[in-house]
Design a protein around this motif. Structure first.
Motif, PDB file in Angstrom:
ATOM      1  N   SER A 161       7.436   4.805   3.887  1.00 20.41           N
ATOM      2  CA  SER A 161       7.297   3.978   5.085  1.00 20.41           C
ATOM      3  C   SER A 161       8.481   3.026   5.176  1.00 20.41           C
ATOM      4  O   SER A 161       8.387   1.874   4.797  1.00 20.41           O
ATOM      5  N   PRO A 162       9.587   3.512   5.642  1.00 18.72           N
ATOM      6  CA  PRO A 162      10.805   2.724   5.649  1.00 18.72           C
ATOM      7  C   PRO A 162      10.746   1.491   6.536  1.00 18.72           C
ATOM      8  O   PRO A 162      11.549   0.588   6.393  1.00 18.72           O
ATOM      9  N   THR A 163       9.823   1.424   7.422  1.00 18.18           N
ATOM     10  CA  THR A 163       9.770   0.261   8.306  1.00 18.18           C
ATOM     11  C   THR A 163       9.189  -0.964   7.616  1.00 18.18           C
ATOM     12  O   THR A 163       9.570  -2.083   7.877  1.00 18.18           O
ATOM     13  N   ALA A 164       8.237  -0.740   6.709  1.00 17.41           N
ATOM     14  CA  ALA A 164       7.583  -1.874   6.044  1.00 17.41           C
ATOM     15  C   ALA A 164       8.345  -2.257   4.787  1.00 17.41           C
ATOM     16  O   ALA A 164       7.995  -1.863   3.693  1.00 17.41           O
ATOM     17  N   SER A 165       9.400  -3.012   4.958  1.00 17.45           N
ATOM     18  CA  SER A 165      10.246  -3.307   3.806  1.00 17.45           C
ATOM     19  C   SER A 165       9.629  -4.320   2.857  1.00 17.45           C
ATOM     20  O   SER A 165      10.058  -4.468   1.730  1.00 17.45           O
ATOM     21  N   GLN A 166       8.608  -4.994   3.309  1.00 14.37           N
ATOM     22  CA  GLN A 166       7.973  -5.952   2.412  1.00 14.37           C
ATOM     23  C   GLN A 166       7.000  -5.272   1.462  1.00 14.37           C
ATOM     24  O   GLN A 166       6.738  -5.742   0.375  1.00 14.37           O
ATOM     25  N   GLN A 167       6.429  -4.175   1.910  1.00 13.53           N
ATOM     26  CA  GLN A 167       5.474  -3.464   1.062  1.00 13.53           C
ATOM     27  C   GLN A 167       5.800  -1.978   1.102  1.00 13.53           C
ATOM     28  O   GLN A 167       5.080  -1.202   1.720  1.00 13.53           O
ATOM     29  N   PRO A 168       6.871  -1.592   0.498  1.00 14.14           N
ATOM     30  CA  PRO A 168       7.259  -0.181   0.580  1.00 14.14           C
ATOM     31  C   PRO A 168       6.308   0.709  -0.202  1.00 14.14           C
ATOM     32  O   PRO A 168       5.697   0.268  -1.163  1.00 14.14           O
TER      33      PRO A 168
END
Lengths: 192, 122
Positions: free
Chosen positions: A150-157
């Motif tokens: 999930s490359p969009t959620a950089s806070q919780q990859p």
């Protein structure tokens, strides 16, 4: 130009090379309490990371002309054999079994834990700066590659297993390295 | 295999001290469970007394004996029977670290002690 070395004597040394290509030791860092297994530089800052038998990862930088330990990443329950930065330098991947921490100086927190994939000690982790893929070298003779799902959620990859080669070698895989120019090319070495 | 290891603090073999009893049982179980695909051997040993400072040396000797006797593909895990030693975590951790084991065996004096432990009792 800087060089870092580490040793079973628990220390990390930082060296500078001058114009005549002479190396001079500029710092001896004794922050770890046990063997230091690995050191690696941040991709674009003068920040150094080390991994140790004392179950921690430590970070070092220069403060007023002196190298100091600026952070200690705890939470592993056994020896950390290796550590790698991602392309941006914002995320650290440490092995055992693959916890990624992130944060800007000075706070680092664990954001992801890759457990359940490896059956024995992970001796090395490598983060491809071209593709963002993670490679691991394991004592079960296997090489695994993980990709961020999930490359969009950089806070919780979240990472998923993209490739698993069970008998990559006939003995422990000790080290893996991504080719810096050609994507998808991984080198490995082993006790075999 | 394991019977012939001498406890360095005692002139008797480990088996006679009952240390190897559990080791032997575990080793036999481990061998039965090993298949070609897994190639793993797990051995537990019980030190003679809970604070025995020779526990690391005994564990190292067992590990060396197995590594020398088995094909290279085998993963050898040696650890202390849980609950039988005050520093079992530290000892187990050392025995599991192949760099530390290799470094220990580079010490010629220690290697000699290990070889003595492993030599048959006369």
């Amino acid at each position: 130009n800087l060089l870092a070395t580490c040793s079973r004597d628990k220390s990390v040394w930082v060296w500078e090379v001058d114009e005549e290509e002479e190396y001079e030791c500029v710092s001896v860092l004794n922050s770890h309490t046990q063997d230091v297994k690995h050191v690696v530089w941040h991709p674009n800052q003068e920040l150094l990371a080390s991994a140790s038998y004392d179950d921690t990862v430590k970070l070092y930088h220069e403060e007023e002309d002196e190298w100091v330990c600026c952070a200690t990443l705890e939470g592993h329950e056994s020896t950390v054999w290796s550590v790698a930065f991602d392309r941006s330098g914002e995320v650290i991947l440490s092995c055992l079994p693959g916890v990624a921490c992130s944060g800007a100086d000075p706070t680092w927190k664990c954001i992801c834990n890759l457990s359940g994939f490896h059956t024995r000690t992970i001796y090395d982790v490598a983060w491809c700066h071209l593709t963002g893929a993670l490679g691991t070298a394991c004592g079960d003779d296997a090489i695994r590659v993980f990709e961020e799902s999930s490359p969009t959620a950089s806070q919780q990859p979240t990472f998923s297993l993209a490739a698993h080669v069970p008998r990559a070698h006939s003995q422990d895989v000790n080290c893996v390295a991504w080719n810096p120019r050609e994507p998808g090319l991984l080198a490995s070495c082993s006790d075999d | 295999l394991i019977r012939s290891i001498n406890d360095p603090e005692h002139p008797l073999t480990l088996e006679e001290l009952n240390v190897v009893e559990q080791v032997r049982v575990k080793a036999m179980f481990a061998f039965r469970q090993v298949n070609d695909a897994e190639s793993t051997v797990a051995v537990e040993f019980t030190p003679t007394i809970p604070h025995c400072s020779m526990a690391t040396l005994i564990g190292l000797s067992i590990k060396v004996k197995l590594i020398r006797s088995l094909p290279e593909r085998f993963k050898v895990d040696v650890h202390i029977t849980p609950g039988t030693h005050a520093s079992e975590h530290a000892v187990n951790k050392q025995l599991a670290d192949k760099e530390r084991v290799a470094a220990a065996l580079e010490n010629s004096h220690l290697l000699e002690v290990v070889n003595q432990c492993l030599s048959a009792r006369s």
